[in-house]
Motif scaffolding. Structure first.
Motif, PDB file in Angstrom:
ATOM      1  N   PRO A 131       0.839  -1.203   0.000  1.00 47.83           N
ATOM      2  CA  PRO A 131       0.000   0.000   0.000  1.00 47.83           C
ATOM      3  C   PRO A 131       0.874   1.252   0.000  1.00 47.83           C
ATOM      4  N   GLN A 133       0.643   4.026   1.790  1.00 46.41           N
ATOM      5  CA  GLN A 133       0.931   4.640   3.090  1.00 46.41           C
ATOM      6  C   GLN A 133       0.127   3.964   4.193  1.00 46.41           C
ATOM      7  N   PRO A 134       0.491   4.251   5.428  1.00 49.36           N
ATOM      8  CA  PRO A 134      -0.174   3.584   6.550  1.00 49.36           C
ATOM      9  C   PRO A 134      -1.591   4.088   6.770  1.00 49.36           C
ATOM     10  N   THR A 135      -2.348   3.348   7.548  1.00 47.91           N
ATOM     11  CA  THR A 135      -3.698   3.742   7.941  1.00 47.91           C
ATOM     12  C   THR A 135      -3.793   3.606   9.465  1.00 47.91           C
ATOM     13  N   GLY A 136      -4.946   3.984  10.005  1.00 45.89           N
ATOM     14  CA  GLY A 136      -5.252   3.708  11.407  1.00 45.89           C
ATOM     15  C   GLY A 136      -4.366   4.433  12.394  1.00 45.89           C
ATOM     16  N   ALA A 139      -1.019   5.792  11.145  1.00 45.22           N
ATOM     17  CA  ALA A 139      -1.157   7.004  10.333  1.00 45.22           C
ATOM     18  C   ALA A 139      -1.402   8.217  11.230  1.00 45.22           C
ATOM     19  N   ARG A 140      -2.250   8.034  12.227  1.00 45.14           N
ATOM     20  CA  ARG A 140      -2.523   9.159  13.134  1.00 45.14           C
ATOM     21  C   ARG A 140      -1.270   9.531  13.935  1.00 45.14           C
ATOM     22  N   ASP A 143       1.044  11.453  11.584  1.00 42.78           N
ATOM     23  CA  ASP A 143       0.543  12.818  11.367  1.00 42.78           C
ATOM     24  C   ASP A 143       0.792  13.691  12.596  1.00 42.78           C
ATOM     25  N   TRP A 229       3.067  -1.711   5.181  1.00 43.71           N
ATOM     26  CA  TRP A 229       2.581  -0.835   6.268  1.00 43.71           C
ATOM     27  C   TRP A 229       1.772  -1.617   7.299  1.00 43.71           C
ATOM     28  N   ASP A 230       1.211  -2.749   6.876  1.00 42.03           N
ATOM     29  CA  ASP A 230       0.534  -3.609   7.859  1.00 42.03           C
ATOM     30  C   ASP A 230       1.540  -4.149   8.875  1.00 42.03           C
TER      31      ASP A 230
END
Ligand code: MN3
Length: 242
Positions: A131, A133-136, A139-140, A143, A229-230
């Motif tokens: 993917p 970029q990261p999620t969840g 990602a937060r 940021d 990223w997982d």
């Protein structure tokens, strides 16, 4: 029958043109590839050698895993041979507590235990069809610390390019789970300073020189195409857990 003695006895060992089967080679082949005697073993790659093409080429993966990583494992096994206390520790325990390693072995364990731990980690944070970029939570966290994913990437790239000579750039977390970008020389790592690692890039020339020659920046940009990223998010979840 001891073939070597037999050959010595009949004066043919140095002739180099024997048609007899090579028993030594057959013995070595009986072991699974990548093993060396001792408590530590080379983990297989979790994907095919060409899985990360075109970003990281199969030839580099073969050399990097089968030769470089294998050599760290072999040298680590040699270092702990004859020290049953060290031989029963995990490689993470060894490198997190280098002060417990006898001084005469410490540099060897630091370099080769570090190399074994770093590369075992590195293979697992890469993947095919990664993917963007990261999620969840990760990602937060990125940021919150860096302002945006793009800013994180910018700073991580700068760190990777700033390593003089051989070393690594890392995204690590301290005991408060605060994110940080750092670099280490040689096979050192944040683990050696009590931190946990989420992501790391190997910027030794052996990691990229076949494909990218001196263009480390191109290799770093390609690295972003194959980050799992997982796996990094899972490292974040596990960070700081006992
Ligand atoms: Mn390497």
């Amino acid at each position: 029958m001891h073939r070597r003695n037999l050959l010595k006895g009949i004066g043919l060992a140095a002739a180099g043109c024997l048609a007899l089967p090579n028993l030594d080679a057959a013995t070595q082949q009986a072991q699974p590839s990548g093993t060396s005697p001792g408590p530590f073993s080379l983990p297989p790659l979790p994907y095919e050698y060409d899985a990360l093409e075109p970003y990281i080429d199969a030839e580099t993966m073969h050399l990097h895993h089968d030769k470089h990583h294998a050599a760290y494992v072999k040298n680590l096994n040699t270092a702990v041979a004859g020290n049953s206390e060290l031989a029963k520790l995990s490689v993470q325990d060894l490198i997190r507590h280098l002060g417990r390693v006898p001084p005469d072995l410490r540099t060897t364990v630091r370099n080769n235990g570090g190399g074994h731990a770093n590369h075992s980690f590195f293979w697992r944070i890469l993947q095919k069809n990664a993917p963007d970029q990261p999620t969840g939570e990760l990602a937060r966290g990125i940021d919150a610390k860096f302002g945006s994913f793009a800013n994180f990437q910018d700073q991580f790239t700068k760190a990777a390019l700033s390593v003089f000579g051989s070393g690594w750039a890392w995204l690590s977390v301290n005991e408060k789970r605060e994110l940080n970008i750092e670099t280490t020389p040689n096979q050192d790592s944040p683990w050696m300073s009590g931190r946990s690692v989420l992501l790391g890039i190997d910027v030794w020339e052996h990691a990229y020189y076949l494909k990218y020659q001196n263009r480390r920046a191109d290799y770093v940009n390609a690295f972003y195409k194959v980050i799992s990223w997982d796996a990094v998010a899972e490292n974040f979840r596990q960070a700081g857990k006992p």
